[in-house]
Design an enzyme around this catalytic site. Structure first.
Site, PDB file in Angstrom:
ATOM      1  N   PHE A 128      47.319 126.231   3.586  1.00 49.22           N
ATOM      2  CA  PHE A 128      46.752 126.906   4.757  1.00 49.22           C
ATOM      3  C   PHE A 128      47.814 127.143   5.819  1.00 49.22           C
ATOM      4  O   PHE A 128      48.579 126.223   6.148  1.00 49.22           O
ATOM      5  CB  PHE A 128      45.665 126.057   5.413  1.00 49.22           C
ATOM      6  CG  PHE A 128      44.329 126.054   4.737  1.00 49.22           C
ATOM      7  CD1 PHE A 128      43.360 126.986   5.072  1.00 49.22           C
ATOM      8  CD2 PHE A 128      44.030 125.076   3.793  1.00 49.22           C
ATOM      9  CE1 PHE A 128      42.113 126.953   4.462  1.00 49.22           C
ATOM     10  CE2 PHE A 128      42.784 125.037   3.185  1.00 49.22           C
ATOM     11  CZ  PHE A 128      41.815 125.984   3.522  1.00 49.22           C
ATOM     12  N   ASP A 129      47.832 128.328   6.378  1.00 48.29           N
ATOM     13  CA  ASP A 129      48.478 128.540   7.660  1.00 48.29           C
ATOM     14  C   ASP A 129      47.628 127.805   8.698  1.00 48.29           C
ATOM     15  O   ASP A 129      46.475 127.438   8.415  1.00 48.29           O
ATOM     16  CB  ASP A 129      48.524 130.048   7.947  1.00 48.29           C
ATOM     17  CG  ASP A 129      49.115 130.378   9.296  1.00 48.29           C
ATOM     18  OD1 ASP A 129      50.108 129.742   9.683  1.00 48.29           O
ATOM     19  OD2 ASP A 129      48.566 131.266   9.979  1.00 48.29           O
ATOM     20  N   LEU A 130      48.154 127.592   9.899  1.00 48.22           N
ATOM     21  CA  LEU A 130      47.388 126.888  10.934  1.00 48.22           C
ATOM     22  C   LEU A 130      46.831 127.852  11.983  1.00 48.22           C
ATOM     23  O   LEU A 130      45.634 128.066  12.066  1.00 48.22           O
ATOM     24  CB  LEU A 130      48.262 125.827  11.602  1.00 48.22           C
ATOM     25  CG  LEU A 130      47.592 125.002  12.713  1.00 48.22           C
ATOM     26  CD1 LEU A 130      46.375 124.243  12.192  1.00 48.22           C
ATOM     27  CD2 LEU A 130      48.594 124.046  13.350  1.00 48.22           C
TER      28      LEU A 130
END
Length: 223
Positions: free
Chosen positions: A9-11
């Site tokens: 996941f990107d944040l």
């Protein structure tokens, strides 16, 4: 049986709605240089990419000036902006479901790693992740490809391995080009700060319009 076992996941713009704090910090930094930026569409461009890229590409700063601007950005962000932030509705439930289903989950963010940990701890979601990787405060490992490579290393993989059981989820082109670079699937999310056109042109093969869509894709064998 699910095809994917590892989910990256990107944040910002993917797990958390971090735009207000980032945009306010960018506005604060630009004001230091006499730039009164009130165009929200321009400030939104700071959400996702490495900060030096945004300052150099959008405002013509050289590398030295961009480094100074990042220091000004952090004056605001590290104290106030980091908490002008919220977890997207339904995201905690999604992470809980993925965790309980046996997925290996990672954060692959261009935000400084120390700040990534602060955000995750603030929202009490750090324990959902097996691996957490961001950039270094001195700018090292700021490119998404470098971040992903470190995630792979911590999972025991390297570039060139069969990564067909991995997926990268993010809201900007940098997330999708990073996925393509390593031969993994890219899922672009439209509830963040990128457009469908940006995501598809940079390599997204699956698009999720909402967190609920993402949950259905990941848990209901839409992949």
């Amino acid at each position: 049986m699910n095809k994917y076992k590892y989910i990256l996941f990107d944040l910002d713009g993917t797990i958390t709605e971090s735009g207000p704090g980032i945009m306010n910090a960018a506005k604060y930094a630009l004001k230091h240089y006499g730039i009164e930026e009130n165009d929200i569409s321009k400030l939104k461009l700071f959400v996702g990419p490495p900060l030096d890229v945004s300052f150099m590409d959008r405002y013509g700063f050289d590398k030295e000036k961009a480094s100074e601007a990042i220091a000004k950005f952090r004056e605001y962000y590290n104290v106030t902006g980091i908490f002008e932030n919220s977890v997207y509705e339904g995201m905690k439930q999604l992470l809980e479901s993925l965790r309980s289903s046996g997925y290996k989950i990672a954060i692959a963010s261009s935000k400084p790693q120390v700040m990534v940990h602060r955000v995750l701890e603030h929202f009490d979601i750090q324990n959902y992740f097996d691996v957490i990787v961001g950039c270094e405060l001195d700018g090292r490992r700021s490119k998404k490809e470098e971040v992903i490579e470190e995630v792979l290393d911590q999972f025991g993989f390297k570039k060139g391995d069969d990564l067909s059981d991995m997926v990268m989820i993010g809201d900007r082109c940098y997330d999708m080009t990073g996925a393509v670079e390593f031969g993994m699937t890219g899922i672009g999310v439209l509830y963040g700060y990128g457009t469908r056109k940006e995501l598809e042109e940079s390599g997204a093969t699956i698009i999720a319009a909402t967190v609920d869509d993402l949950k259905n894709i990941l848990l209901n064998q839409g992949i």
